[in-house]
Scaffold this active site. Structure first.
Site, PDB file in Angstrom:
ATOM      1  NE  ARG A  36     -14.827   3.961   3.054  1.00  0.00           N
ATOM      2  CZ  ARG A  36     -14.253   2.827   3.475  1.00  0.00           C
ATOM      3  NH1 ARG A  36     -13.560   2.105   2.624  1.00  0.00           N
ATOM      4  NH2 ARG A  36     -14.364   2.426   4.721  1.00  0.00           N
TER       5      ARG A  36
ATOM      6  CG  HIS B  94      -5.898   7.380   3.704  1.00  0.00           C
ATOM      7  ND1 HIS B  94      -7.025   6.760   3.229  1.00  0.00           N
ATOM      8  CD2 HIS B  94      -5.094   6.387   4.168  1.00  0.00           C
ATOM      9  CE1 HIS B  94      -6.904   5.450   3.375  1.00  0.00           C
ATOM     10  NE2 HIS B  94      -5.730   5.205   3.959  1.00  0.00           N
TER      11      HIS B  94
ATOM     12  CD  GLU C 141      -7.914  -6.037  -1.675  1.00  0.00           C
ATOM     13  OE1 GLU C 141      -9.127  -5.869  -1.400  1.00  0.00           O
ATOM     14  OE2 GLU C 141      -6.999  -5.462  -1.072  1.00  0.00           O
ATOM     15  CG  ASP C 142      -7.183  -7.815   2.252  1.00  0.00           C
ATOM     16  OD1 ASP C 142      -8.366  -8.143   2.010  1.00  0.00           O
ATOM     17  OD2 ASP C 142      -6.892  -6.915   3.056  1.00  0.00           O
TER      18      ASP C 142
ATOM     19  CG  ASP D 128      -2.163  -0.819   1.051  1.00  0.00           C
ATOM     20  OD1 ASP D 128      -2.276  -1.516   0.034  1.00  0.00           O
ATOM     21  OD2 ASP D 128      -3.039  -0.763   1.951  1.00  0.00           O
TER      22      ASP D 128
ATOM     23  CG  ASP E 295      -2.020   4.184   2.937  1.00  0.00           C
ATOM     24  OD1 ASP E 295      -1.593   3.053   3.233  1.00  0.00           O
ATOM     25  OD2 ASP E 295      -3.209   4.400   2.644  1.00  0.00           O
TER      26      ASP E 295
ATOM     27  CG  MET F 257      -2.207   4.247   6.637  1.00  0.00           C
ATOM     28  SD  MET F 257      -3.676   3.229   6.424  1.00  0.00           S
ATOM     29  CE  MET F 257      -4.903   4.330   7.045  1.00  0.00           C
TER      30      MET F 257
ATOM     31  CD1 TRP G 127     -10.436  -0.206   1.243  1.00  0.00           C
ATOM     32  CD2 TRP G 127     -12.100  -1.298   2.265  1.00  0.00           C
ATOM     33  NE1 TRP G 127      -9.960  -0.629   2.458  1.00  0.00           N
ATOM     34  CE2 TRP G 127     -10.974  -1.302   3.104  1.00  0.00           C
ATOM     35  CE3 TRP G 127     -13.272  -1.929   2.690  1.00  0.00           C
ATOM     36  CZ2 TRP G 127     -10.977  -1.908   4.358  1.00  0.00           C
ATOM     37  CZ3 TRP G 127     -13.275  -2.540   3.939  1.00  0.00           C
ATOM     38  CH2 TRP G 127     -12.127  -2.518   4.759  1.00  0.00           C
TER      39      TRP G 127
HETATM   40  N1  UDH Z   1      -5.235   3.344  -3.467  1.00  0.00           N
HETATM   41  C1  UDH Z   1      -4.875   4.442  -4.227  1.00  0.00           C
HETATM   42  N2  UDH Z   1      -5.822   5.306  -4.633  1.00  0.00           N
HETATM   43  C2  UDH Z   1      -7.139   5.154  -4.311  1.00  0.00           C
HETATM   44  C3  UDH Z   1      -7.489   4.038  -3.538  1.00  0.00           C
HETATM   45  C4  UDH Z   1      -6.530   3.164  -3.098  1.00  0.00           C
HETATM   46  O1  UDH Z   1      -3.717   4.645  -4.537  1.00  0.00           O
HETATM   47  O2  UDH Z   1      -7.956   5.982  -4.712  1.00  0.00           O
HETATM   48  C5  UDH Z   1      -4.221   2.336  -3.117  1.00  0.00           C
HETATM   49  C6  UDH Z   1      -3.158   2.820  -2.156  1.00  0.00           C
HETATM   50  O3  UDH Z   1      -1.973   2.140  -2.401  1.00  0.00           O
HETATM   51  C7  UDH Z   1      -3.763   2.443  -0.837  1.00  0.00           C
HETATM   52  C8  UDH Z   1      -4.322   1.071  -1.158  1.00  0.00           C
HETATM   53  O4  UDH Z   1      -4.810   1.209  -2.465  1.00  0.00           O
HETATM   54  O5  UDH Z   1      -2.827   2.413   0.195  1.00  0.00           O
HETATM   55  C9  UDH Z   1      -5.413   0.582  -0.197  1.00  0.00           C
HETATM   56  O6  UDH Z   1      -6.460   1.515  -0.093  1.00  0.00           O
HETATM   57  P1  UDH Z   1      -6.790   2.307   1.239  1.00  0.00           P
HETATM   58  O7  UDH Z   1      -5.562   2.957   1.753  1.00  0.00           O
HETATM   59  O8  UDH Z   1      -7.927   3.223   0.979  1.00  0.00           O
HETATM   60  O9  UDH Z   1      -7.244   1.161   2.249  1.00  0.00           O
HETATM   61  P2  UDH Z   1      -7.291   1.264   3.860  1.00  0.00           P
HETATM   62  O10 UDH Z   1      -7.640  -0.088   4.316  1.00  0.00           O
HETATM   63  O11 UDH Z   1      -8.417   2.348   4.189  1.00  0.00           O
HETATM   64  O12 UDH Z   1      -6.085   1.891   4.405  1.00  0.00           O
HETATM   65  C10 UDH Z   1      -9.658   2.229   3.748  1.00  0.00           C
HETATM   66  C11 UDH Z   1     -10.605   3.320   4.166  1.00  0.00           C
HETATM   67  C12 UDH Z   1     -10.146   4.331   5.091  1.00  0.00           C
HETATM   68  C13 UDH Z   1     -11.266   4.890   5.873  1.00  0.00           C
HETATM   69  C14 UDH Z   1     -10.800   5.734   6.983  1.00  0.00           C
HETATM   70  C15 UDH Z   1     -11.885   6.004   7.980  1.00  0.00           C
HETATM   71  N3  UDH Z   1     -11.465   5.712   9.298  1.00  0.00           N
HETATM   72 MN    MN Z   2      -4.645   3.207   3.655  1.00  0.00          MN
END
Ligand code: UDH
Ligand code: MN
Length: 352
Positions: free
Chosen positions: A296, A294, A264-265, A199, A201, A291, A261
């Site tokens: 969604r 960020h 897939e993992d 990822d 971030d 992390m 979202w």
């Molecule tokens: N990613 C992108 N662009 C996007 C979406 C996803 O580059 O528009 C990539 C990026 O590498 C990211 C990864 O896909 O780190 C996973 O997506 P994510 O960071 O959105 O997933 P995460 O599980 O968070 O970190 C999901 C939602 C966050 C909600 C926060 C509310 N608390």
């Molecule tokens: Mn993330």
């Protein structure tokens, strides 16, 4: 026959012989001249200043020989494997995220990285590792990650390259399919031993968390700041994971059918267990990440079909994966610090 006619005949014969002798001399002289020419020609060819086509060809050959000798010398210097434990590791460190950081700064601090790739100069890396980062619209996160990851990987004495797989267009995001594209495209550059699905971030906090593959698939994120450094759930295999070329091939890669979202993992974890492999993790003190905060992203809404899809993985894995990944490469840009692959991966078949 009288005396005079006989003398006359002899003189005529002598003239003819004289003429024959003269001809032979002329031929011999011409032959010597052309021989001289050949010598001159050879001398000319060996003249390094010569700009004739032959001269260039010879120079090219010479420089090619020099090059391969240099290469061999380089190889010789690095035939010794890097130590099992890199002496450059520092352990845990405090990460910083400077909002004024620029790509130029990161480039100047990583002068030994060429087109996203690095090899230790003093020893032979134990593994060649491709880092695959799915990406869209997260430039700042990418910058922070590059800033921390390049020195981190160099301290681990790896041969590595960083690939950013950028989803073109505004269709729903598909992390898993981008990672399949990254795997297939990176293998066109080099036969990488190990792939890290990363990822954008998540920034590693401890360089003892080795970006290398093992005899089982490895999950590298035990804890992250956003979850109080606790594993999200027992079977979690997301964020950052490592699989060898063969392990990933064996499970037919990620599914291509997860748009948006989540899920897939988990699908990849099921594929791994179906192949009788198990997931290993480094210790929780080491496998720690920050992390970058960020929200969604728009275009990456929760995938409502994920539970249903996960029910079918034990069949679907055979036909949905690397062997059915269709996409179009729009560009491959080899920037100083990463290889940016922009791909059109299509859109979901049914509206999400
Ligand atoms: N990613 C992108 N662009 C996007 C979406 C996803 O580059 O528009 C990539 C990026 O590498 C990211 C990864 O896909 O780190 C996973 O997506 P994510 O960071 O959105 O997933 P995460 O599980 O968070 O970190 C999901 C939602 C966050 C909600 C926060 C509310 N608390
Ligand atoms: Mn993330």
């Amino acid at each position: 026959m009288g005396l005079f006619p006989a003398m006359y005949k002899m003189i005529r014969k002598g003239k003819f012989l004289f003429f024959l002798l003269l001809c032979l001399c002329v031929v011999a002289w011409i032959a010597t001249l052309s021989n001289d020419d050949t010598v001159k020609h050879v001398q000319e060819e060996s003249n390094p200043e010569d700009t004739s086509v032959e001269g260039f060809a010879k120079l090219e050959l010479e420089s090619e020989m020099m090059h391969s000798i240099e290469e061999r010398a380089g190889e010789q210097a690095a035939t010794e494997s890097c130590p099992e434990r890199s002496p450059l590791l520092r352990g845990a460190f405090k990460l910083s995220f400077d909002p004024s950081l620029t790509i130029g700064q990161v480039e100047s601090e990583n002068g030994e990285v060429v087109e996203g790739q690095y090899k230790p100069s003093d020893c032979m890396a134990r593994q060649s590792v491709a880092i695959l980062i799915p990406h869209r619209n997260r430039e700042k996160h990418l910058l922070y990650l590059l800033y921390h990851l390049h020195p981190f990987l160099q301290r681990q004495q790896l041969h590595y390259a960083i690939y950013v797989i950028h989803q073109a267009g505004d269709a729903t995001f598909n992390r898993a399919k981008l990672l399949n594209v990254g795997y297939l495209e990176a293998l066109k550059d080099h036969s990488w031993d190990c792939f890290i699905f990363h990822d954008v971030d998540l920034v590693p906090e401890n360089d003892h968390n080795l970006y290398m593959c093992e005899d089982q698939p490895k999950h590298l994120v035990v804890g992250r700041n956003s979850t109080g450094y606790k594993l999200r759930y027992k079977g979690y295999f997301g964020g950052v994971s490592a699989m060898t070329k063969d392990q990933f091939h064996k499970v037919n890669g990620f599914p291509n059918s997860y748009w948006g979202w989540g899920g897939e993992d988990d699908d990849l974890r099921i594929r791994v267990t179906l192949q009788k492999m198990s997931i290993i993790r480094p210790s929780p003190e080491v496998a720690r990440y920050t992390m970058v905060f960020h929200k969604r992203d728009s275009g990456n809404q929760i995938n409502k079909n994920r539970m249903q899809l996960l029910q079918n993985t034990n069949q679907a894995w055979k036909t949905d994966g690397l062997n059915s990944c269709s996409y179009k490469i729009l560009s491959v840009h080899r920037a100083p610090l990463f290889i940016n692959i922009t791909a059109d991966i299509g859109r979901p078949e049914h509206a999400q």
